[in-house]
Every structure is written in C-alpha cells, then in structure tokens.
Design an enzyme around this catalytic site. Sequence first.
Site, mmCIF file in Angstrom:
data_model
loop_
_atom_site.group_PDB
_atom_site.id
_atom_site.type_symbol
_atom_site.label_atom_id
_atom_site.label_comp_id
_atom_site.label_asym_id
_atom_site.label_seq_id
_atom_site.Cartn_x
_atom_site.Cartn_y
_atom_site.Cartn_z
ATOM 1 N N SER A 10 36.834 40.373 49.210
ATOM 2 C CA SER A 10 36.078 39.312 48.543
ATOM 3 C C SER A 10 35.541 38.331 49.572
ATOM 4 C CB SER A 10 36.961 38.572 47.545
ATOM 5 O OG SER A 10 36.297 37.397 47.088
ATOM 6 N N HIS A 33 33.044 42.662 47.515
ATOM 7 C CA HIS A 33 33.171 41.974 46.238
ATOM 8 C C HIS A 33 32.542 40.583 46.346
ATOM 9 C CE1 HIS A 33 34.989 41.575 42.237
ATOM 10 N NE2 HIS A 33 35.294 40.325 42.568
ATOM 11 N N GLY A 144 40.395 31.107 44.780
ATOM 12 C CA GLY A 144 41.081 32.085 45.595
ATOM 13 C C GLY A 144 42.481 31.611 45.949
ATOM 14 N N GLY A 176 43.059 39.343 42.201
ATOM 15 C CA GLY A 176 43.885 38.143 42.128
ATOM 16 C C GLY A 176 45.254 38.340 42.728
#
Length: 219
Positions: A10, A33, A144, A176
């Site tokens: 991410s 991502h 995050g 997550g």
Amino acid sequence: MQRKPIIAPSILAADFSKLGTEVEAVSNADWIHVDIMDGHFVPNLSFGPDVTKAVHKSTSLPLDVHLMIEAPEKWVQHYIDAGAHCVIFHVEATDDPVALARTLRSAGVRAGFSVKPGTPIEPYLDMLEEFDEVLVMSVEPGFGGQSFMPDQLAKVRTLRTAIDERGLDVIIEIDGGISADTIAQAAEAGCDAFVAGSAVYGKPSPAQAVDELRKLASR
C-alpha cells in the site's frame, strides 16, 4: 482455487515526496494498492486520480485501487481513466453494487467490493458472480498502522467456502494490520491477496519485506 499469494504493498505507507522511487522499490510485488480516501466516508484524506495516474506511469504492476469514498459511482470513471486494473468500492457507500460492478467490467476493469469490520458478509454472497475480487477489511478503514482484527477471518472463511463451492474465480483480499506476524493466519483462512503498508515500507528493504511476506503466506 489454489493461487500463489498476491502481495500488494500500500503506497499509503510510502514516502509521498519520492513516490516514483518508492513504487520502484517494490517492483517484485504483484500489485500496487492505492488507497483513496475522501474525508467523508472515512475520517481521513489521501489522494485522487492525478496521483493514481502518476503511479500508473511509474510502474508496470497492476493498480489495485480501493475507493474509501462516498458515492463511488460518481468517481469510478476517473480511476478507470487513471489506469486502475481493479477498482474496489465499499458496499456501505452505494445503493446498487451490482450495477457498479457491471459498469466497471464493461469498461474492461476488474470489479471488487469491500466490507468494513462491522458489516456482515452473508448478505453479499449472492452477488459474488458479478465480482472479481472481495476485500475484507481487518481494521477500520481510514488510517494505516492499526492492529489486525483476527475475528474478521471468519468472513474470509465464509467467502472461501462460498467461492470454492460455486467454482468461482474471485480473489479474496485482506487489508489491515497484515505483517510477518499475521499473514500466515490470513492465508490459512483462505486469503489470496494481502495488502501490506508499514510491513513493507517500514522496513529497511521493502523488496525483501515483500519476498518474506510471500514466503510466509505460501506456507
């Protein structure tokens, strides 16, 4: 369907001041991502189509674009045009997820839906045929660095059973708190794809972190 683990760093956890370099640093990943936040659906703001387009220009990896935004149907075309490979939207943010999935697929883009931790998965099992990907949030979306919520793996197991029993080609992704400590249990529950932010970009070598996560998920 048995797959090789898909590792999707991410860029929310990357250094935005050198985003091109940060994306290049994970060229051994499978996807990139891209988290889009509007400050309304989630209480945080990230970036939009222009940054997505810039990332697309800087990598040959598929862009996995996660829209954490209200009224995603008004915005999906911007992300299609920006180079998204898959667009994921939240079922909590739209009245007609199937219609939106068909819009995406008709544009040649993969369609995904996501559910927040508090949203049950069962009401959405009947529409799996309309999608290419399901993203299970294992933290509350919007920030995050949160801790992994292992109770969300029950949704993964439910999805895995439904997808396998119906012979569908639908990827289960989890996002997550994914790290070296949690990725194996997510893989065991049935996940195919793994979003990792600080577990990749918080390491001295992001590329090495990607390889290590892939090995742990493969076990």
